[in-house]
Enzyme design. Sequence first.
Site, PDB file in Angstrom:
ATOM      1  N   ASN A 287      14.394   5.296 -19.297  1.00 18.80           N
ATOM      2  CA  ASN A 287      13.862   5.909 -20.517  1.00 18.80           C
ATOM      3  C   ASN A 287      14.457   7.313 -20.663  1.00 18.80           C
ATOM      4  OD1 ASN A 287      12.152   7.544 -22.154  1.00 18.80           O
ATOM      5  ND2 ASN A 287      10.577   5.978 -22.061  1.00 18.80           N
TER       6      ASN A 287
ATOM      7  N   HIS B  87      13.072  12.107 -22.431  1.00 15.90           N
ATOM      8  CA  HIS B  87      12.900  13.520 -22.068  1.00 15.90           C
ATOM      9  C   HIS B  87      14.207  14.300 -21.999  1.00 15.90           C
ATOM     10  CE1 HIS B  87       8.761  12.895 -22.167  1.00 15.90           C
ATOM     11  NE2 HIS B  87       8.803  11.963 -21.235  1.00 15.90           N
TER      12      HIS B  87
ATOM     13  N   HIS C 201      11.648   5.877 -27.127  1.00 15.63           N
ATOM     14  CA  HIS C 201      10.424   5.811 -27.936  1.00 15.63           C
ATOM     15  C   HIS C 201      10.582   6.732 -29.141  1.00 15.63           C
ATOM     16  CE1 HIS C 201       5.709   6.341 -27.876  1.00 15.63           C
ATOM     17  NE2 HIS C 201       6.163   5.960 -29.057  1.00 15.63           N
TER      18      HIS C 201
ATOM     19  N   ARG D 156       8.782   8.365 -31.758  1.00 13.80           N
ATOM     20  CA  ARG D 156       7.382   8.655 -32.106  1.00 13.80           C
ATOM     21  C   ARG D 156       7.284   9.056 -33.563  1.00 13.80           C
ATOM     22  NH1 ARG D 156       4.146   9.536 -27.100  1.00 13.80           N
ATOM     23  NH2 ARG D 156       2.450  10.032 -28.520  1.00 13.80           N
TER      24      ARG D 156
ATOM     25  N   ARG E  99       8.980  13.897 -31.744  1.00 15.01           N
ATOM     26  CA  ARG E  99       8.991  15.044 -30.823  1.00 15.01           C
ATOM     27  C   ARG E  99      10.143  14.984 -29.825  1.00 15.01           C
ATOM     28  NH1 ARG E  99       3.685  13.775 -27.144  1.00 15.01           N
ATOM     29  NH2 ARG E  99       2.705  13.648 -29.181  1.00 15.01           N
ATOM     30  N   HIS E 100      10.653  13.782 -29.546  1.00 13.85           N
ATOM     31  CA  HIS E 100      11.841  13.720 -28.670  1.00 13.85           C
ATOM     32  C   HIS E 100      12.953  12.917 -29.359  1.00 13.85           C
ATOM     33  CE1 HIS E 100       9.487  10.285 -27.299  1.00 13.85           C
ATOM     34  NE2 HIS E 100       8.698  10.999 -26.528  1.00 13.85           N
TER      35      HIS E 100
ATOM     36  N   GLU F 267      10.827   1.481 -28.147  1.00 18.63           N
ATOM     37  CA  GLU F 267       9.365   1.621 -28.095  1.00 18.63           C
ATOM     38  C   GLU F 267       8.870   2.220 -29.388  1.00 18.63           C
ATOM     39  OE1 GLU F 267       7.558   3.934 -25.052  1.00 18.63           O
ATOM     40  OE2 GLU F 267       8.784   3.002 -23.533  1.00 18.63           O
TER      41      GLU F 267
ATOM     42  N   THR G  33       2.132   8.458 -23.552  1.00 25.16           N
ATOM     43  CA  THR G  33       1.382   7.250 -23.896  1.00 25.16           C
ATOM     44  C   THR G  33       0.307   7.043 -22.836  1.00 25.16           C
ATOM     45  OG1 THR G  33       3.474   6.429 -24.740  1.00 25.16           O
ATOM     46  CG2 THR G  33       1.670   4.859 -24.627  1.00 25.16           C
TER      47      THR G  33
ATOM     48  N   GLU H 170       4.189  -5.378 -20.926  1.00 25.55           N
ATOM     49  CA  GLU H 170       4.507  -4.318 -19.965  1.00 25.55           C
ATOM     50  C   GLU H 170       3.189  -3.751 -19.486  1.00 25.55           C
ATOM     51  OE1 GLU H 170       7.854  -1.830 -20.657  1.00 25.55           O
ATOM     52  OE2 GLU H 170       6.934  -0.110 -19.640  1.00 25.55           O
TER      53      GLU H 170
ATOM     54  N   HIS I  71       5.501   3.381 -16.554  1.00 25.69           N
ATOM     55  CA  HIS I  71       4.787   4.638 -16.762  1.00 25.69           C
ATOM     56  C   HIS I  71       4.447   5.318 -15.450  1.00 25.69           C
ATOM     57  CE1 HIS I  71       2.610   7.816 -18.754  1.00 25.69           C
ATOM     58  NE2 HIS I  71       3.133   7.363 -19.877  1.00 25.69           N
ATOM     59  N   GLY I  72       5.021   6.503 -15.295  1.00 29.31           N
ATOM     60  CA  GLY I  72       4.672   7.364 -14.168  1.00 29.31           C
ATOM     61  C   GLY I  72       5.305   6.995 -12.843  1.00 29.31           C
TER      62      GLY I  72
HETATM   63  N1  PXP Z   1       7.055   2.212 -20.514  1.00 24.42           N
HETATM   64  C1  PXP Z   1       6.404   2.590 -21.634  1.00 24.42           C
HETATM   65  C2  PXP Z   1       5.878   1.511 -22.524  1.00 24.42           C
HETATM   66  C3  PXP Z   1       6.234   3.952 -21.959  1.00 24.42           C
HETATM   67  O1  PXP Z   1       5.580   4.312 -23.068  1.00 24.42           O
HETATM   68  C4  PXP Z   1       6.818   4.920 -21.114  1.00 24.42           C
HETATM   69  C5  PXP Z   1       6.713   6.382 -21.465  1.00 24.42           C
HETATM   70  O2  PXP Z   1       7.307   6.622 -22.676  1.00 24.42           O
HETATM   71  C6  PXP Z   1       7.501   4.494 -19.980  1.00 24.42           C
HETATM   72  C7  PXP Z   1       7.596   3.132 -19.689  1.00 24.42           C
HETATM   73  C8  PXP Z   1       8.157   5.456 -19.042  1.00 24.42           C
HETATM   74  O3  PXP Z   1       7.185   6.257 -18.441  1.00 24.42           O
HETATM   75  P1  PXP Z   1       7.634   7.512 -17.590  1.00 24.42           P
HETATM   76  O4  PXP Z   1       8.405   8.397 -18.509  1.00 24.42           O
HETATM   77  O5  PXP Z   1       6.335   8.104 -17.136  1.00 24.42           O
HETATM   78  O6  PXP Z   1       8.470   6.999 -16.462  1.00 24.42           O
END
Ligand code: PXP
Length: 246
Positions: free
Chosen positions: A9, A12, A45, A47, A51-52, A72, A103, A153, A196-197
Amino acid sequence: MEKLRLGVNIDHVATVRNARGGDTPDPIRAARLAEEAGADGITAHLREDRRHIADADIEQLMDTLTVPLNFEMAATEEMQNIALRHKPHAVCIVPEKREERTTEGGLEVAREENRLAHFIAPLRDAGCRVSIFIAADIRQIEAAHRIGAQVIELHSGAYCDAHHEGRFEDRDRELEAMREMSTFAHSLGLEVHVGHGLTYETVEPVAKFPEVRELNIGHFLIGEAIFLGLQPAIQEMRRLMDGARA
Ligand code: PXP
């Protein structure tokens, strides 16, 4: 076991670019480097508040990527039109709140089944693989299956937060829920992704789940890239995933 795909992803990179309003760092360059480093897909993503990632980034990603784009987006008409114009390989439907920093949770599919079924039908018809970002909750998985999603997911944020905050009982409970729900979703014929995370410390137990086909990872990798460089950061994640899978 089938190979576990890594979706990188790049949101950022765009967050840092937008902090100064110029062209650098360029998320498209990051996507190309990620491909070379072994990413199996790129996730971005768009949005509502941009924002990004910006609309022009999606256009350029569609033009230049050699790996699939996982787009996304929130379930809004504006985003549906954009997805139908670009027809990315995959569309991941996520909940979106303006005030959130990221998210925060999974999509509430069960309460919005009718609307979401109508929302994703044209995306499927256009050839996009539709993925729904949800918590490891049986009601949500059943609903995602009923509305015709091909992929779910699972949101790994609660698992990762519990680990990094030292709440190990909570962590293990969250992990077990994801394990059980990935088996259940797979039995329904859904492809299972997790995201995520995720970090170097949290990726391996998830990578071991045989039903999981893809991990989507962003924030940690872009942060690690400051210290290691983007490609070594991705290669280390790849190594941990493959090692856990072996
Ligand atoms: N998967 C989804 C559906 C997400 O919304 C995000 C964050 O945008 C991620 C994966 C990636 O999460 P992270 O940036 O925390 O690794």
